[in-house]
Design a protein around this motif. Structure first.
Motif, PDB file in Angstrom:
ATOM      1  N   ALA A  83      16.982  10.093   3.912  1.00 35.04           N
ATOM      2  CA  ALA A  83      15.570   9.733   3.726  1.00 35.04           C
ATOM      3  C   ALA A  83      14.787   9.950   5.029  1.00 35.04           C
ATOM      4  O   ALA A  83      13.695  10.532   5.017  1.00 35.04           O
ATOM      5  N   ARG A  84      15.359   9.504   6.142  1.00 32.12           N
ATOM      6  CA  ARG A  84      14.670   9.681   7.440  1.00 32.12           C
ATOM      7  C   ARG A  84      14.566  11.165   7.789  1.00 32.12           C
ATOM      8  O   ARG A  84      13.517  11.624   8.256  1.00 32.12           O
ATOM      9  N   PHE A  85      15.654  11.887   7.586  1.00 32.31           N
ATOM     10  CA  PHE A  85      15.651  13.321   7.868  1.00 32.31           C
ATOM     11  C   PHE A  85      14.576  14.027   7.047  1.00 32.31           C
ATOM     12  O   PHE A  85      13.793  14.820   7.572  1.00 32.31           O
ATOM     13  N   HIS A  86      14.531  13.736   5.753  1.00 28.46           N
ATOM     14  CA  HIS A  86      13.587  14.413   4.869  1.00 28.46           C
ATOM     15  C   HIS A  86      12.142  14.166   5.317  1.00 28.46           C
ATOM     16  O   HIS A  86      11.330  15.089   5.393  1.00 28.46           O
ATOM     17  N   ILE A  87      11.809  12.924   5.599  1.00 26.84           N
ATOM     18  CA  ILE A  87      10.440  12.586   6.010  1.00 26.84           C
ATOM     19  C   ILE A  87      10.085  13.315   7.305  1.00 26.84           C
ATOM     20  O   ILE A  87       9.025  13.933   7.413  1.00 26.84           O
ATOM     21  N   ARG A  88      10.973  13.279   8.281  1.00 33.31           N
ATOM     22  CA  ARG A  88      10.701  13.889   9.592  1.00 33.31           C
ATOM     23  C   ARG A  88      10.551  15.410   9.465  1.00 33.31           C
ATOM     24  O   ARG A  88       9.608  15.991   9.995  1.00 33.31           O
ATOM     25  N   PHE A  89      11.490  16.034   8.764  1.00 33.04           N
ATOM     26  CA  PHE A  89      11.465  17.497   8.632  1.00 33.04           C
ATOM     27  C   PHE A  89      10.178  17.952   7.954  1.00 33.04           C
ATOM     28  O   PHE A  89       9.534  18.902   8.387  1.00 33.04           O
ATOM     29  N   HIS A  90       9.790  17.271   6.887  1.00 29.25           N
ATOM     30  CA  HIS A  90       8.622  17.706   6.118  1.00 29.25           C
ATOM     31  C   HIS A  90       7.300  17.356   6.801  1.00 29.25           C
ATOM     32  O   HIS A  90       6.328  18.113   6.698  1.00 29.25           O
ATOM     33  N   ALA A  91       7.247  16.208   7.486  1.00 29.79           N
ATOM     34  CA  ALA A  91       6.006  15.829   8.176  1.00 29.79           C
ATOM     35  C   ALA A  91       5.639  16.868   9.233  1.00 29.79           C
ATOM     36  O   ALA A  91       4.465  17.093   9.519  1.00 29.79           O
TER      37      ALA A  91
ATOM     38  N   LYS B 136       0.846  -1.211   0.000  1.00 31.31           N
ATOM     39  CA  LYS B 136       0.000   0.000   0.000  1.00 31.31           C
ATOM     40  C   LYS B 136       0.877   1.255   0.000  1.00 31.31           C
ATOM     41  O   LYS B 136       0.685   2.167  -0.811  1.00 31.31           O
ATOM     42  N   LEU B 137       1.850   1.293   0.898  1.00 34.65           N
ATOM     43  CA  LEU B 137       2.760   2.438   0.940  1.00 34.65           C
ATOM     44  C   LEU B 137       3.579   2.516  -0.342  1.00 34.65           C
ATOM     45  O   LEU B 137       3.843   3.606  -0.847  1.00 34.65           O
ATOM     46  N   ALA B 138       3.969   1.358  -0.858  1.00 30.11           N
ATOM     47  CA  ALA B 138       4.781   1.355  -2.072  1.00 30.11           C
ATOM     48  C   ALA B 138       4.004   1.956  -3.235  1.00 30.11           C
ATOM     49  O   ALA B 138       4.551   2.723  -4.038  1.00 30.11           O
ATOM     50  N   ALA B 139       2.704   1.630  -3.318  1.00 33.24           N
ATOM     51  CA  ALA B 139       1.887   2.190  -4.405  1.00 33.24           C
ATOM     52  C   ALA B 139       1.856   3.710  -4.294  1.00 33.24           C
ATOM     53  O   ALA B 139       2.043   4.426  -5.289  1.00 33.24           O
ATOM     54  N   MET B 140       1.659   4.230  -3.094  1.00 26.90           N
ATOM     55  CA  MET B 140       1.614   5.691  -2.915  1.00 26.90           C
ATOM     56  C   MET B 140       2.983   6.307  -3.203  1.00 26.90           C
ATOM     57  O   MET B 140       3.081   7.373  -3.811  1.00 26.90           O
ATOM     58  N   ALA B 141       4.035   5.634  -2.753  1.00 31.05           N
ATOM     59  CA  ALA B 141       5.396   6.165  -2.943  1.00 31.05           C
ATOM     60  C   ALA B 141       5.763   6.215  -4.428  1.00 31.05           C
ATOM     61  O   ALA B 141       6.330   7.204  -4.907  1.00 31.05           O
TER      62      ALA B 141
ATOM     63  N   ASP C  75      11.272   3.517   8.000  1.00 26.80           N
ATOM     64  CA  ASP C  75      11.917   2.230   7.674  1.00 26.80           C
ATOM     65  C   ASP C  75      11.512   1.749   6.287  1.00 26.80           C
ATOM     66  O   ASP C  75      12.345   1.305   5.494  1.00 26.80           O
ATOM     67  N   ILE C  76      10.197   1.826   6.031  1.00 20.42           N
ATOM     68  CA  ILE C  76       9.664   1.306   4.765  1.00 20.42           C
ATOM     69  C   ILE C  76      10.172   2.135   3.578  1.00 20.42           C
ATOM     70  O   ILE C  76      10.561   1.588   2.541  1.00 20.42           O
ATOM     71  N   TYR C  77      10.199   3.446   3.736  1.00 23.67           N
ATOM     72  CA  TYR C  77      10.685   4.312   2.658  1.00 23.67           C
ATOM     73  C   TYR C  77      12.194   4.162   2.452  1.00 23.67           C
ATOM     74  O   TYR C  77      12.673   4.185   1.311  1.00 23.67           O
ATOM     75  N   VAL C  78      12.939   4.022   3.547  1.00 15.51           N
ATOM     76  CA  VAL C  78      14.387   3.824   3.412  1.00 15.51           C
ATOM     77  C   VAL C  78      14.659   2.569   2.571  1.00 15.51           C
ATOM     78  O   VAL C  78      15.519   2.571   1.687  1.00 15.51           O
ATOM     79  N   ASP C  79      13.886   1.528   2.846  1.00 16.16           N
ATOM     80  CA  ASP C  79      14.047   0.285   2.074  1.00 16.16           C
ATOM     81  C   ASP C  79      13.856   0.554   0.580  1.00 16.16           C
ATOM     82  O   ASP C  79      14.678   0.140  -0.249  1.00 16.16           O
TER      83      ASP C  79
END
Lengths: 201, 201
Positions: free
Chosen positions: B91-99, A153-158, B183-187
């Motif tokens: 990747a972790r920095f970007h997600i955290r900063f923007h969220a 699900k997350l992959a589709a959005m990403a 974690d999922i996005y870093v992957d």
């Protein structure tokens, strides 16, 4: 130009939508009045209400039209083969479809906040249907053993966010042609999905 | 609340920016007047001009502040190690900063069209500096032989679009915590860069 008798509803409906799309994209929904849209089309403001209930309906219909055209175009492609080939096809389709409709894509993202809750639910359901088309490919790929993803699900959005991002920078006549951009993105999309290596792009 | 003498410029500057950010994000730059912003802050419209030349400068400053804060925060992180570790960190920095800055992120994308050419160039240069930070990691990874990318410039834009996309759907208290989303996005980001496999997320 003189208007031919009888052709008014056929001409004005699409012209109204084109004008609204252009003005909403340029100035934002909140800053555009029905009067301005009417002036752009060359009719009295009152005439617009033959084609749309109000500005809110016009916005929701523009977004719904965009998403329904997207779903219909993808249904026509109906790629066959393994999940890897279908994902490749999806990425190219997504880039091409969106690159040709910059205003509609921009509004679909930007004006969600201006939809009434009922219209938001309608648009969200359409957007979700499209995401599910991609998610199904990713799930099939997991089942076939050719993809490795922690969350489909997350992959589709990403992946959709990555592909739609092409619209923010791509310009015809730039350093890269659109087919070359497609090749490069397909490479990244397949790798992100954990696809086993294919030919280099 | 009574205003303390002497504290006006310290209080009203940041409050002005917060109010403008909130109103621009809600209604769009074109639909918001300086008068409305003044009312939100609780001052006369004329008083705003002590802090900003005009609405255009206010918009450009909000965008520049956001991007300068982003660049400063990333400079502070200054991750060391190989490109794989630095990309994970980015990747972790970007997600955290923007969220944590949904309105600023939304405006940074949505209101580019409303910048004067001079301001657009200024904002574009800042955005490009941030992209170059990521591109350098990708180039280093290519040189170290741990990444495989057909085009590091496009990859930087593609990965940033993917990561920023988290803002369109992530809500605190939903199915996944932000660290799990990271974690999922870093992957996916590491895989998209062609990184050799690491531990599963």
């Amino acid at each position: 130009m003189a208007r031919k008798p009888g052709s008014r509803s056929e001409i004005t409906g699409p012209r109204l939508r084109e004008a609204a799309l252009r003005l909403f994209a340029r100035d934002g929904y909140a800053a555009v009045s029905m009067r301005q849209i009417a002036a752009e089309v060359g009719v009295q403001a009152g005439a617009l209400y033959l084609y749309t209930a109000d500005k809110q309906s016009l916005l929701a219909d523009l977004m719904a039209d965009h998403l329904e055209a997207l779903l219909a175009a993808w249904a026509e492609e109906a790629p066959e083969g393994d999940a890897r080939a279908r994902l490749d096809h999806f990425a190219r389709f997504h880039i091409r479809f969106h690159a040709a409709r910059a205003d509609a894509v921009f509004i679909a993202y930007m004006e969600l906040r201006n939809l009434t809750p009922g219209n938001f639910a309608r648009i969200e359901a359409l957007r979700r249907r499209y995401e599910t088309e991609l998610e199904q490919i990713l799930r099939d790929g997991q089942a076939e053993g050719c993809f490795a993803l922690p969350d489909t699900k997350l992959a589709a959005m990403a992946l959709i966010a990555m592909l739609t991002g092409v619209n923010t920078w791509f310009r015809e006549g730039g350093r890269l042609s659109l087919p070359r951009v497609e090749d490069i993105y397909v490479d990244m999309v397949l790798k992100a999905a954990g696809a086993t290596a294919g030919p280099p792009p």
